[in-house]
Write a protein that holds these residues in place. Structure first.
Motif, PDB file in Angstrom:
ATOM      1  N   ASP A   8       0.888  -1.168   0.000  1.00  0.00           N
ATOM      2  CA  ASP A   8       0.000   0.000   0.000  1.00  0.00           C
ATOM      3  C   ASP A   8       0.927   1.219   0.000  1.00  0.00           C
ATOM      4  O   ASP A   8       2.143   1.048  -0.131  1.00  0.00           O
ATOM      5  CB  ASP A   8      -0.978  -0.082   1.195  1.00  0.00           C
ATOM      6  N   PRO A   9       0.427   2.443   0.124  1.00  0.00           N
ATOM      7  CA  PRO A   9       1.328   3.602  -0.003  1.00  0.00           C
ATOM      8  C   PRO A   9       2.439   3.671   1.054  1.00  0.00           C
ATOM      9  O   PRO A   9       3.424   4.385   0.848  1.00  0.00           O
ATOM     10  CB  PRO A   9       0.379   4.805   0.128  1.00  0.00           C
ATOM     11  N   SER A  67      -2.618  -1.684  -2.849  1.00  0.00           N
ATOM     12  CA  SER A  67      -3.736  -0.799  -2.539  1.00  0.00           C
ATOM     13  C   SER A  67      -3.314   0.662  -2.684  1.00  0.00           C
ATOM     14  O   SER A  67      -2.209   1.024  -2.307  1.00  0.00           O
ATOM     15  CB  SER A  67      -4.197  -1.065  -1.104  1.00  0.00           C
ATOM     16  N   ASP A  68      -4.166   1.515  -3.221  1.00  0.00           N
ATOM     17  CA  ASP A  68      -3.801   2.933  -3.293  1.00  0.00           C
ATOM     18  C   ASP A  68      -4.167   3.661  -2.004  1.00  0.00           C
ATOM     19  O   ASP A  68      -3.821   4.817  -1.814  1.00  0.00           O
ATOM     20  CB  ASP A  68      -4.370   3.620  -4.539  1.00  0.00           C
ATOM     21  N   GLN A  69      -4.862   2.968  -1.094  1.00  0.00           N
ATOM     22  CA  GLN A  69      -5.140   3.506   0.234  1.00  0.00           C
ATOM     23  C   GLN A  69      -4.369   2.686   1.264  1.00  0.00           C
ATOM     24  O   GLN A  69      -4.167   1.493   1.071  1.00  0.00           O
ATOM     25  CB  GLN A  69      -6.638   3.389   0.560  1.00  0.00           C
TER      26      GLN A  69
END
Ligand code: C5P
Length: 228
Positions: free
Chosen positions: A23-24, A111-113
């Motif tokens: 993820d980020p 995941s972008d979140q």
């Protein structure tokens, strides 16, 4: 003064370790500092070679050692980016050395979140296998190109290590396989390294134990013997 035996030779070296995003804020990574690959690049340039260094997540202090007019640095993050850069650079190379530690698997989806444990989605990560970059390079190499792979080994029995290395060399279709010992004094995140280089027919064609520059010198000597 170093010999100029790599004058006019085009060299591509990968170094460091890939990071596969979860993820980020999170990634799957490994302990490779990039120091052995950087030492190989510096040694090659000192001997006259033209070097493309594909650097995966190498810190600025380690990368500072490669400032040389004959070393070009391309930075990458993931295994996919490393594969793309290597495929591009290797097309016109005389020697390719895959010193980077490449993730065998990556998260199926990044995941972008930021994932949270409250949402219950951090207790498992689905993985998909990354393609083996060096195997692909070896399968479609231009005529006369020499390819070197590395293998980190924690097995302490030398004969077991060698046997595994011989199989790996055959499987990957490379000319030389440098087995580096990953233990308390050698290898990952350490100043020193120890290698044994497996060549044609599974023969041990070189060994070296000492600074990563010393090891780089021995590996380049072995490459040059293979090329001649
Ligand atoms: O099979 P193993 O990971 O031990 O092989 C290590 C060698 O293969 C290294 O040269 C590494 O750079 C290369 N490799 C690769 N692509 C992968 C995994 C490893 O090119 N996906």
């Amino acid at each position: 003064l170093e010999p100029q035996d790599l004058a006019g030779v085009r060299v591509v070296i990968s170094a460091g370790g890939t990071r596969e995003p979860i993820d980020p804020v999170r990634f799957l990574g490994n302990r490779s500092s990039g120091r052995q690959g950087v030492a190989l690049a510096v040694e090659a340039a000192a001997r006259g070679g033209d070097v493309d260094l594909v650097a995966a997540n190498i810190t600025a202090d380690v990368l500072a050692e490669v400032r040389h007019p004959r070393i070009r640095v391309r930075t990458v993050g993931t295994a996919a980016q490393l594969g793309e850069a290597m495929t591009d650079a290797a097309a016109s190379a005389d020697v390719v050395i895959m010193a980077a530690a490449v993730a065998d698997y990556r998260p199926a989806e990044a995941s972008d979140q930021k994932l949270t444990k409250e949402a219950g989605i951090l207790d498992r990560i689905d993985l998909v296998e990354n393609p083996d970059i060096v195997t692909g390079l070896a399968a479609s190499r231009p005529q006369g190109q020499t390819i070197v792979a590395f293998a980190a080994e924690t097995l302490s029995d030398p004969e077991q290590r060698r046997e595994r290395a011989r199989r790996k060399r055959e499987r990957k279709g490379v000319d030389l396989l440098a087995v580096n010992l990953a233990d308390a004094d050698h290898g990952f995140e350490k100043a020193d390294n120890a290698i044994e280089v497996i060549g044609d027919g599974g023969a041990v064609v070189a060994t070296a134990d000492g600074s990563k520059r010393h090891v780089a010198r021995a590996l380049w000597d072995a490459v040059q013997k293979t090329r001649s």
